[in-house]
Scaffold this motif. Sequence first.
Motif, mmCIF file in Angstrom:
data_model
loop_
_atom_site.group_PDB
_atom_site.id
_atom_site.type_symbol
_atom_site.label_atom_id
_atom_site.label_comp_id
_atom_site.label_asym_id
_atom_site.label_seq_id
_atom_site.Cartn_x
_atom_site.Cartn_y
_atom_site.Cartn_z
ATOM 1 N N GLU A 4 15.443 34.594 -45.992
ATOM 2 C CA GLU A 4 14.038 34.589 -45.588
ATOM 3 C C GLU A 4 13.497 33.167 -45.637
ATOM 4 O O GLU A 4 13.433 32.545 -46.693
ATOM 5 N N ILE A 5 13.126 32.673 -44.470
ATOM 6 C CA ILE A 5 12.580 31.322 -44.323
ATOM 7 C C ILE A 5 11.068 31.443 -44.438
ATOM 8 O O ILE A 5 10.454 32.268 -43.754
ATOM 9 N N ILE A 6 10.472 30.614 -45.281
ATOM 10 C CA ILE A 6 9.028 30.647 -45.473
ATOM 11 C C ILE A 6 8.482 29.243 -45.226
ATOM 12 O O ILE A 6 9.022 28.259 -45.734
ATOM 13 N N SER A 7 7.407 29.174 -44.419
ATOM 14 C CA SER A 7 6.793 27.887 -44.131
ATOM 15 C C SER A 7 5.295 28.085 -43.930
ATOM 16 O O SER A 7 4.820 29.215 -43.824
ATOM 17 N N ALA A 8 4.567 26.991 -43.889
ATOM 18 C CA ALA A 8 3.124 27.039 -43.657
ATOM 19 C C ALA A 8 2.770 25.961 -42.645
ATOM 20 O O ALA A 8 3.433 24.926 -42.565
ATOM 21 N N GLY A 9 1.740 26.219 -41.874
ATOM 22 C CA GLY A 9 1.328 25.237 -40.877
ATOM 23 C C GLY A 9 0.227 25.773 -40.001
ATOM 24 O O GLY A 9 -0.359 26.810 -40.285
ATOM 25 N N ASP A 10 -0.009 25.076 -38.909
ATOM 26 C CA ASP A 10 -1.018 25.564 -37.974
ATOM 27 C C ASP A 10 -0.389 26.622 -37.081
ATOM 28 O O ASP A 10 0.823 26.795 -37.038
ATOM 29 N N ASP A 11 -1.227 27.325 -36.387
ATOM 30 C CA ASP A 11 -0.800 28.479 -35.604
ATOM 31 C C ASP A 11 0.304 28.152 -34.603
ATOM 32 O O ASP A 11 1.280 28.874 -34.484
ATOM 33 N N LYS A 52 -3.996 27.423 -44.418
ATOM 34 C CA LYS A 52 -2.940 27.345 -43.414
ATOM 35 C C LYS A 52 -2.320 28.724 -43.229
ATOM 36 O O LYS A 52 -2.347 29.561 -44.124
ATOM 37 N N VAL A 53 -1.755 28.923 -42.077
ATOM 38 C CA VAL A 53 -1.029 30.162 -41.814
ATOM 39 C C VAL A 53 0.329 30.071 -42.505
ATOM 40 O O VAL A 53 1.006 29.048 -42.423
ATOM 41 N N VAL A 54 0.696 31.133 -43.218
ATOM 42 C CA VAL A 54 2.020 31.205 -43.836
ATOM 43 C C VAL A 54 2.844 32.168 -42.995
ATOM 44 O O VAL A 54 2.380 33.256 -42.638
ATOM 45 N N GLY A 55 4.042 31.742 -42.657
ATOM 46 C CA GLY A 55 4.903 32.574 -41.835
ATOM 47 C C GLY A 55 6.285 32.698 -42.446
ATOM 48 O O GLY A 55 6.698 31.883 -43.273
ATOM 49 N N ALA A 56 6.984 33.751 -42.027
ATOM 50 C CA ALA A 56 8.341 33.977 -42.519
ATOM 51 C C ALA A 56 9.203 34.530 -41.401
ATOM 52 O O ALA A 56 8.735 35.275 -40.540
ATOM 53 N N VAL A 57 10.446 34.130 -41.407
ATOM 54 C CA VAL A 57 11.467 34.716 -40.534
ATOM 55 C C VAL A 57 12.585 35.165 -41.447
ATOM 56 O O VAL A 57 13.052 34.407 -42.300
ATOM 57 N N ARG A 58 12.987 36.426 -41.298
ATOM 58 C CA ARG A 58 14.087 36.950 -42.108
ATOM 59 C C ARG A 58 15.290 37.203 -41.214
ATOM 60 O O ARG A 58 15.222 37.994 -40.270
ATOM 61 N N LEU A 59 16.370 36.491 -41.499
ATOM 62 C CA LEU A 59 17.643 36.704 -40.823
ATOM 63 C C LEU A 59 18.455 37.648 -41.713
ATOM 64 O O LEU A 59 18.668 37.351 -42.893
ATOM 65 N N THR A 60 18.885 38.762 -41.166
ATOM 66 C CA THR A 60 19.700 39.701 -41.946
ATOM 67 C C THR A 60 21.130 39.632 -41.440
ATOM 68 O O THR A 60 21.386 39.851 -40.247
ATOM 69 N N TYR A 61 22.032 39.312 -42.345
ATOM 70 C CA TYR A 61 23.460 39.270 -42.036
ATOM 71 C C TYR A 61 24.122 40.535 -42.554
ATOM 72 O O TYR A 61 23.888 40.942 -43.695
ATOM 73 N N ALA A 62 24.914 41.167 -41.698
ATOM 74 C CA ALA A 62 25.703 42.335 -42.094
ATOM 75 C C ALA A 62 27.068 41.815 -42.544
ATOM 76 O O ALA A 62 27.779 41.171 -41.770
ATOM 77 N N ILE A 63 27.391 42.085 -43.787
ATOM 78 C CA ILE A 63 28.635 41.594 -44.376
ATOM 79 C C ILE A 63 29.455 42.790 -44.810
ATOM 80 O O ILE A 63 28.967 43.669 -45.524
ATOM 81 N N THR A 64 30.695 42.830 -44.365
ATOM 82 C CA THR A 64 31.605 43.889 -44.780
ATOM 83 C C THR A 64 32.624 43.281 -45.724
ATOM 84 O O THR A 64 33.216 42.246 -45.417
ATOM 85 N N TYR A 65 32.791 43.925 -46.876
ATOM 86 C CA TYR A 65 33.804 43.466 -47.814
ATOM 87 C C TYR A 65 34.418 44.664 -48.520
ATOM 88 O O TYR A 65 33.874 45.763 -48.489
ATOM 89 N N GLU A 66 35.566 44.450 -49.103
ATOM 90 C CA GLU A 66 36.312 45.520 -49.753
ATOM 91 C C GLU A 66 36.545 45.156 -51.213
ATOM 92 O O GLU A 66 36.832 44.013 -51.540
#
Length: 191
Positions: free
Chosen positions: A82-89, A142-156
Amino acid sequence: MHPRQIIRNAFAAQLAAPIPESDPVAYRTACLGRIYPSRTKPLFPKDLPAALVYTRQEKIDRTSGDADGYGPLIRHLDLAIEIISAGDDEGLNADLDDIAIQIEQALDGYEVPPQALTGWDWMVSDIRLAEVETDFSPEGEKVVGAVRLTYAITYETAPKLDEGGEPPSRVFVGQAPEIGAAHEDDYEELT
C-alpha cells in the motif's frame, strides 16, 4: 518464523534497498527507503510517500495423499503493498501511479530468496500482480491518497521429514471410534 513473515520481509527489503552500486545512492521507488513490512506503522506527512507491505489473507489447499494431516499444503497468499502519499488533487494521482509502476518494475521477475526454517520445507512457486485499488481522503490541508497493489503468491509448505530415519517395524490399524491407547488390544497388525 512463518513463511508469510519471510515473504513479507523479503518484499519490503527488495523495495527498500538502494540500487546496488549506485553513486550517488538511488532507490527503486520514490518512497526511497520508507517501505515497512507492517500495516500498523504510523506515518506522518514528513514520512510520505511511503509504502506498507502486509498480508491480507491466505487460502490453503491440501494436496493429494495427505489423509494423515502431514502432507504438503499449497498456500495462496494475498500480499498487499500500500503506497501512501499526500499532495494536491492533480499531482497526487500522478505521483501514486508513478510509484506503483516503479514497484511493479522492481518486482518484475522477483524471486523470494530461499531461507531455511526449522521443521518446515517450503518454496514459492508463483508471484503475480493480481489487483490494484485506489483510495483518497480529501480531509485536511492536503489530499491523502493510497494505491494498493495486491500480489497473489503461491507457495507450498510441508513438515520436514527425518532424513535417514528407518521405517516402522510394525504397523497397526484400528477402527473409529475404538481407537487410541485405551483400545490397543483391538488393533490389528498389518503385514
